[in-house]
Design a protein around this motif. Sequence first.
Motif, PDB file in Angstrom:
ATOM      1  N   PHE A 139      12.080  34.647  49.684  1.00  0.00           N
ATOM      2  CA  PHE A 139      11.776  35.627  50.408  1.00  0.00           C
ATOM      3  C   PHE A 139      12.471  37.137  50.132  1.00  0.00           C
ATOM      4  N   LEU A 140      13.904  37.095  49.759  1.00  0.00           N
ATOM      5  CA  LEU A 140      14.664  38.204  49.349  1.00  0.00           C
ATOM      6  C   LEU A 140      14.117  39.112  48.388  1.00  0.00           C
ATOM      7  N   CYS A 141      13.278  38.277  47.282  1.00  0.00           N
ATOM      8  CA  CYS A 141      12.922  38.977  45.931  1.00  0.00           C
ATOM      9  C   CYS A 141      11.557  39.570  46.820  1.00  0.00           C
ATOM     10  N   GLY A 142      10.737  38.845  47.678  1.00  0.00           N
ATOM     11  CA  GLY A 142       9.658  39.448  47.988  1.00  0.00           C
ATOM     12  C   GLY A 142       9.640  41.015  48.737  1.00  0.00           C
ATOM     13  N   LEU A 143      10.931  41.059  49.334  1.00  0.00           N
ATOM     14  CA  LEU A 143      11.144  42.010  50.095  1.00  0.00           C
ATOM     15  C   LEU A 143      11.596  43.340  49.026  1.00  0.00           C
ATOM     16  N   GLN A 144      11.857  43.224  48.042  1.00  0.00           N
ATOM     17  CA  GLN A 144      12.232  44.424  47.049  1.00  0.00           C
ATOM     18  C   GLN A 144      11.281  44.515  46.052  1.00  0.00           C
ATOM     19  N   VAL A 145      10.060  43.928  45.954  1.00  0.00           N
ATOM     20  CA  VAL A 145       9.128  44.184  44.861  1.00  0.00           C
ATOM     21  C   VAL A 145       8.459  45.593  44.656  1.00  0.00           C
ATOM     22  N   ILE A 146       8.064  45.777  45.826  1.00  0.00           N
ATOM     23  CA  ILE A 146       7.628  47.311  46.190  1.00  0.00           C
ATOM     24  C   ILE A 146       8.310  48.639  45.698  1.00  0.00           C
ATOM     25  N   PRO A 147       9.496  48.314  46.498  1.00  0.00           N
ATOM     26  CA  PRO A 147      10.200  49.782  46.182  1.00  0.00           C
ATOM     27  C   PRO A 147      11.041  49.664  44.782  1.00  0.00           C
ATOM     28  N   LEU A 148      10.844  48.490  44.066  1.00  0.00           N
ATOM     29  CA  LEU A 148      11.483  48.525  42.830  1.00  0.00           C
ATOM     30  C   LEU A 148      10.356  49.350  41.828  1.00  0.00           C
ATOM     31  N   ALA A 149       9.160  48.608  42.212  1.00  0.00           N
ATOM     32  CA  ALA A 149       7.916  48.963  41.269  1.00  0.00           C
ATOM     33  C   ALA A 149       7.729  50.527  41.513  1.00  0.00           C
ATOM     34  N   LEU A 150       7.836  51.088  42.579  1.00  0.00           N
ATOM     35  CA  LEU A 150       7.849  52.663  42.971  1.00  0.00           C
ATOM     36  C   LEU A 150       8.614  53.239  41.990  1.00  0.00           C
ATOM     37  N   LEU A 151       9.907  52.884  41.967  1.00  0.00           N
ATOM     38  CA  LEU A 151      10.875  53.598  40.956  1.00  0.00           C
ATOM     39  C   LEU A 151      10.496  53.300  39.780  1.00  0.00           C
ATOM     40  N   LYS A 152      10.045  52.277  39.157  1.00  0.00           N
ATOM     41  CA  LYS A 152       9.588  52.124  37.860  1.00  0.00           C
ATOM     42  C   LYS A 152       8.288  53.185  37.486  1.00  0.00           C
TER      43      LYS A 152
END
Length: 545
Positions: A139-152
């Motif tokens: 669950f925790l990793c699911g929350l962070q996927v999109i913000p990290l992708a936008l940074l990349k």
Amino acid sequence: MKPFDPSGAFRNPVTTGNVRQLATRGAGATLLAGGMGLAVQIVAAVALARLLAPRDFGLVTMVTTFSLLFVNFGLNGFTEAIVQREEVNHALATNLFWLNVVGSTLLAFAFAAGGALLARLYHDARVAVVAQALAVTIFLCGLQVIPLALLKRAMKFSAVSANDMVARAVSVVVSIVLAWAGWGYWALVVGTISLSLSACIGAWILCRWKPGLPRRAEGTGSMVWFAVHTYGRFSTGYFTNNLDNFLVGWRLGATPLGFYKKAYDLFVLPSNQLSTGLTMVAVSALSRLQKDAVRYKRYFLSALGVMAFVGMGISGDLTIVGRDLVLVLLGPKWAESGWLFTLFAPGIGFMLLYCTHIWVHLSLGRADRWFRWGLIDMVVTTAFLFTGLHWGSEGIAVAWVASYLVIVFPALWYAGQPIQLGILPVLSAVWKYIASAAIAALAAFFIVQTSLSFMALPGALWATMRLCSVSILFLALYVGVVIALHRGLAPIHQVIRLLREMASRGQAAKPNSAEMAAPAPEIHASLVLAAEISTESLTKSGISA
């Protein structure tokens, strides 16, 4: 970073003209973070290996063998979809965010409920409780996927690398403190949860974005389909990668699995540090060169040569000093891992080369071809692993190396077909480094066996002396053979220029029209391509726990 402007359009557009400078900084930041991450991992390995027993590592590996597949739902799929797509807006990011959160939540509950099945499979009741605890990480990793992708996508690789490094440091501190307090395998479990929690908090601090409500947005379907192909490829690689953990744990038990896992972790460490996070740097840069096949191929082959130079050198050295390295780092009770690591080490360089085929597939937007290749990879490697199982852990280690030797060049040939890359240019870019490593390793082995009297003496002190002296000898021989085969210092100069570029902290100058039109020097491809977790990992096998 605020990724979207008031109209919902993505900020910080990356153009062909400034890709070089941004990718150079990204590669430098990734290498710096990778080096610091390596130091953190070494500290963790040294401390935890002395505080915990091999069976503790084996027990947790029995669970992570399955849980990490679900942890990477979205991380390997939606990330590449956002990075690779030409245009992304607020509505698209919102839709992907909610799809990912719902999927991750369902998978977390399903995995917790399935812990009892894993316990019966391994004949160990503790597995069920560990599985329920580690379901939180999905669950925790699911929350962070999109913000990290936008940074990349914005090529904020320094921020992404720093976030990953801090999260890993927190995880290591938590694990060591709890292990010292006598928590046993629970120290590893809580440390894994703290890693996901820290990374999630950091991602939302760095990316100042608020998802809205899901709504109809053009492009959502195509991005989801791209993500499905990418995650499908990841899943096939994950199955292949973790089949060995399952076979060793199921056939031999937790303690042999603990020894095997330590050796395997050292085996994939160079790939994790040098290639995994750089996949995002490479994909971000090469995606913007899709329409210039000449520059694309020249840059890629230049980068491939740098990867071969570094990878084959590491591989040759660790094949000779692997046992002593494990003795110094982990202590004498891990001697079995040292022998296994020596069997693994010849495959390190080929693993690094294999990683580069991923850059081509994703940067060209051909996740479908990557997925199809994953099926071939899975069949071939599974056949090798089942064959090696007859000889236990040692047989599986040798099977891994053999599978890389067999499949690396067909993988690069297949990936390069859409741009007519061809296999001969690939072989031309790497064969001298492969030959140099083999010649230097054989020469170094002969010299130390016949000339150094302390080679067989026991103890950590003598092991440290052997480790240092043999590594220096091999490095000198390897560089010498590389120079001889290339008839000059070009490879050395290339790496030096690469390091200087990545060390530069000055602001990128706006490129003039001539610079944008003319092909950049080949060294910049290496900066882009040869220089994070992206999790354990986008290697041949998918992910390493």
